[in-house]
Design an enzyme around this catalytic site. Structure first.
Site, PDB file in Angstrom:
ATOM      1  N   GLU A  95      -4.895  -4.962  10.703  1.00 61.08           N
ATOM      2  CA  GLU A  95      -3.837  -3.971  10.886  1.00 61.08           C
ATOM      3  C   GLU A  95      -4.071  -3.236  12.204  1.00 61.08           C
ATOM      4  O   GLU A  95      -4.887  -2.293  12.253  1.00 61.08           O
ATOM      5  CB  GLU A  95      -3.848  -2.953   9.741  1.00 61.08           C
ATOM      6  CG  GLU A  95      -3.614  -3.567   8.379  1.00 61.08           C
ATOM      7  CD  GLU A  95      -3.053  -2.546   7.399  1.00 61.08           C
ATOM      8  OE1 GLU A  95      -1.953  -2.795   6.882  1.00 61.08           O
ATOM      9  OE2 GLU A  95      -3.681  -1.501   7.160  1.00 61.08           O
ATOM     10  N   ASN A 129       0.864  -1.188   0.000  1.00 61.72           N
ATOM     11  CA  ASN A 129       0.000   0.000   0.000  1.00 61.72           C
ATOM     12  C   ASN A 129       0.897   1.234   0.000  1.00 61.72           C
ATOM     13  O   ASN A 129       1.503   1.556   1.007  1.00 61.72           O
ATOM     14  CB  ASN A 129      -0.890  -0.043   1.251  1.00 61.72           C
ATOM     15  CG  ASN A 129      -1.724   1.212   1.409  1.00 61.72           C
ATOM     16  OD1 ASN A 129      -1.801   2.039   0.493  1.00 61.72           O
ATOM     17  ND2 ASN A 129      -2.340   1.361   2.577  1.00 61.72           N
ATOM     18  N   GLU A 150      -6.243   4.745   8.108  1.00 65.02           N
ATOM     19  CA  GLU A 150      -6.097   6.179   7.808  1.00 65.02           C
ATOM     20  C   GLU A 150      -7.402   6.751   7.235  1.00 65.02           C
ATOM     21  O   GLU A 150      -7.733   7.908   7.478  1.00 65.02           O
ATOM     22  CB  GLU A 150      -4.908   6.392   6.859  1.00 65.02           C
ATOM     23  CG  GLU A 150      -3.592   6.216   7.617  1.00 65.02           C
ATOM     24  CD  GLU A 150      -2.491   5.523   6.837  1.00 65.02           C
ATOM     25  OE1 GLU A 150      -2.520   5.527   5.594  1.00 65.02           O
ATOM     26  OE2 GLU A 150      -1.587   4.950   7.496  1.00 65.02           O
ATOM     27  N   SER A 209       3.951  -2.252  10.296  1.00 68.55           N
ATOM     28  CA  SER A 209       5.409  -2.279  10.455  1.00 68.55           C
ATOM     29  C   SER A 209       6.041  -3.617  10.068  1.00 68.55           C
ATOM     30  O   SER A 209       6.981  -4.074  10.723  1.00 68.55           O
ATOM     31  CB  SER A 209       5.796  -1.880  11.888  1.00 68.55           C
ATOM     32  OG  SER A 209       5.389  -0.547  12.143  1.00 68.55           O
ATOM     33  N   LYS A 238       0.106   4.270  -0.173  1.00 72.54           N
ATOM     34  CA  LYS A 238      -0.497   5.464   0.443  1.00 72.54           C
ATOM     35  C   LYS A 238      -0.286   6.659  -0.507  1.00 72.54           C
ATOM     36  O   LYS A 238      -0.385   6.486  -1.719  1.00 72.54           O
ATOM     37  CB  LYS A 238       0.073   5.679   1.842  1.00 72.54           C
ATOM     38  CG  LYS A 238      -0.037   4.386   2.674  1.00 72.54           C
ATOM     39  CD  LYS A 238       0.253   4.529   4.127  1.00 72.54           C
ATOM     40  CE  LYS A 238       0.080   3.175   4.811  1.00 72.54           C
ATOM     41  NZ  LYS A 238       0.212   3.235   6.265  1.00 72.54           N
ATOM     42  N   GLY A 252       2.931   2.247  10.680  1.00 78.71           N
ATOM     43  CA  GLY A 252       3.843   3.368  10.466  1.00 78.71           C
ATOM     44  C   GLY A 252       4.595   3.793  11.718  1.00 78.71           C
ATOM     45  O   GLY A 252       5.221   4.846  11.742  1.00 78.71           O
ATOM     46  N   HIS A 266      -9.192   1.271   5.379  1.00 81.76           N
ATOM     47  CA  HIS A 266      -7.854   1.417   5.966  1.00 81.76           C
ATOM     48  C   HIS A 266      -7.945   2.346   7.178  1.00 81.76           C
ATOM     49  O   HIS A 266      -8.749   3.285   7.189  1.00 81.76           O
ATOM     50  CB  HIS A 266      -6.884   1.988   4.931  1.00 81.76           C
ATOM     51  CG  HIS A 266      -5.475   1.940   5.419  1.00 81.76           C
ATOM     52  ND1 HIS A 266      -4.950   2.909   6.239  1.00 81.76           N
ATOM     53  CD2 HIS A 266      -4.505   1.006   5.257  1.00 81.76           C
ATOM     54  CE1 HIS A 266      -3.704   2.576   6.550  1.00 81.76           C
ATOM     55  NE2 HIS A 266      -3.412   1.424   5.959  1.00 81.76           N
TER      56      HIS A 266
HETATM   57  P1  13P Z   1       3.434   0.271   7.657  1.00 83.59           P
HETATM   58  O1  13P Z   1       3.903  -1.026   7.040  1.00 83.59           O
HETATM   59  O2  13P Z   1       4.159   1.462   7.176  1.00 83.59           O
HETATM   60  O3  13P Z   1       3.322   0.150   9.139  1.00 83.59           O
HETATM   61  O4  13P Z   1       1.910   0.493   7.131  1.00 83.59           O
HETATM   62  C1  13P Z   1       1.005  -0.551   7.214  1.00 83.59           C
HETATM   63  C2  13P Z   1      -0.206  -0.180   6.452  1.00 83.59           C
HETATM   64  O5  13P Z   1      -0.904   0.741   6.831  1.00 83.59           O
HETATM   65  C3  13P Z   1      -0.509  -0.907   5.226  1.00 83.59           C
HETATM   66  O6  13P Z   1      -1.798  -0.645   4.780  1.00 83.59           O
END
Ligand code: 13P
Length: 253
Positions: free
Chosen positions: A163, A10, A95, A207, A12, A169, A93
């Site tokens: 997640e 992803n 976010e 992560s 983003k 992140g 997601h």
């Molecule tokens: P990270 O791997 O940067 O923690 O992000 C995970 C994520 O949100 C994938 O959709």
């Protein structure tokens, strides 16, 4: 038998279309011998039309609107995404939920739209740190699955991604025990909602990095990864995919 793993990246809000095309070409060229892992690239909307990949490589959008067309400034519909040649749409997601205020009801409408449009939703679920610390993880996962999948007849074309919000992140990965417990809970909830759903993939995200991929892919109930930061770099993304491929070959032998 273990499901054939899926690793999704992803991106983003990263990579322009031209940078994305170059990245995908480079990644695919390094992985031409991959046999036991499917790989999904999820660029921003602007990159979707440029993506030209063949199985075992696929493309996902990161969001969509539930209406097919209309006066919805700034939104993108499933038919537009399908016309770009995409296969999947990431929905719910954290976010989208926490920065943009998406509710389970909205996410449910999007799941319905993606399925009706013959694409495959990747439904993301996960608890915040507060919810985990107050013992609500299982309740949250159940609510997000029940409400996100309300009215869905068949879960066959859906992927679920667990997640934990606090691991996204942050560099803080859930421990293998935490991942195992959460994935078992997700599987049990899915079984209750959709008997016979054991071949639905449940990915882990939060992560995931080259140095923890090996222990995470071996956790019972983890059928692959949804990766953010580490999917932006050719070396780290291909290294994780190779780790997953190696582990799958170990199981098949
Ligand atoms: P990270 O791997 O940067 O923690 O992000 C995970 C994520 O949100 C994938 O959709």
């Amino acid at each position: 038998m273990r499901l054939e793993p899926i690793v999704a990246g992803n991106w983003k809000m990263h990579k322009t279309p031209s940078v994305g095309v170059y990245f995908v070409e480079e990644t695919v060229n390094l992985l031409l011998d991959i046999k036991h892992v499917s790989v999904i690239f999820a660029p921003p909307f602007t990159g979707l039309i440029e993506m030209d990949v063949k199985p075992p490589f696929y493309v996902a959008a990161q969001n969509c609107h539930w209406e097919d067309h209309g006066a919805f400034t700034g939104e993108i519909s499933v038919s537009m995404i399908r016309d770009c040649g995409s296969d999947y749409v990431i929905l719910g997601h954290s976010e989208r939920r926490h920065i943009f205020g998406e509710s389970d009801e909205w996410i449910n409408r999007k799941v319905d739209a993606v399925l009706s449009g013959a694409l495959k939703p990747i439904l993301c679920i996960g608890e915040t740190l507060d919810q985990r610390e107050s013992g609500q993880t299982q309740r949250i996962l159940k609510t997000q699955l029940e409400q996100g999948l309300a009215g869905v007849d068949s879960i066959e074309n859906i992927l679920v991604a667990y997640e934990p919000v606090w691991a996204i992140g942050t560099g803080v990965t859930a421990t293998t025990d935490q991942v195992e417990v959460a994935h078992a809970a997700v599987r049990n909830i899915l079984r209750e909602l959709f008997p016979g759903s054991d071949d639905v993939h449940v990915l882990y995200g939060g992560s995931v990095k080259p140095d923890n991929a090996e222990e995470l892919i071996q956790v019972s109930g983890v059928n692959g990864f949804l990766i953010g930061g580490a999917s932006l770099d050719v070396d780290s993304f291909t290294s994780i995919i190779r780790t997953v491929e190696k582990d799958q070959m170990r199981i098949l032998c």
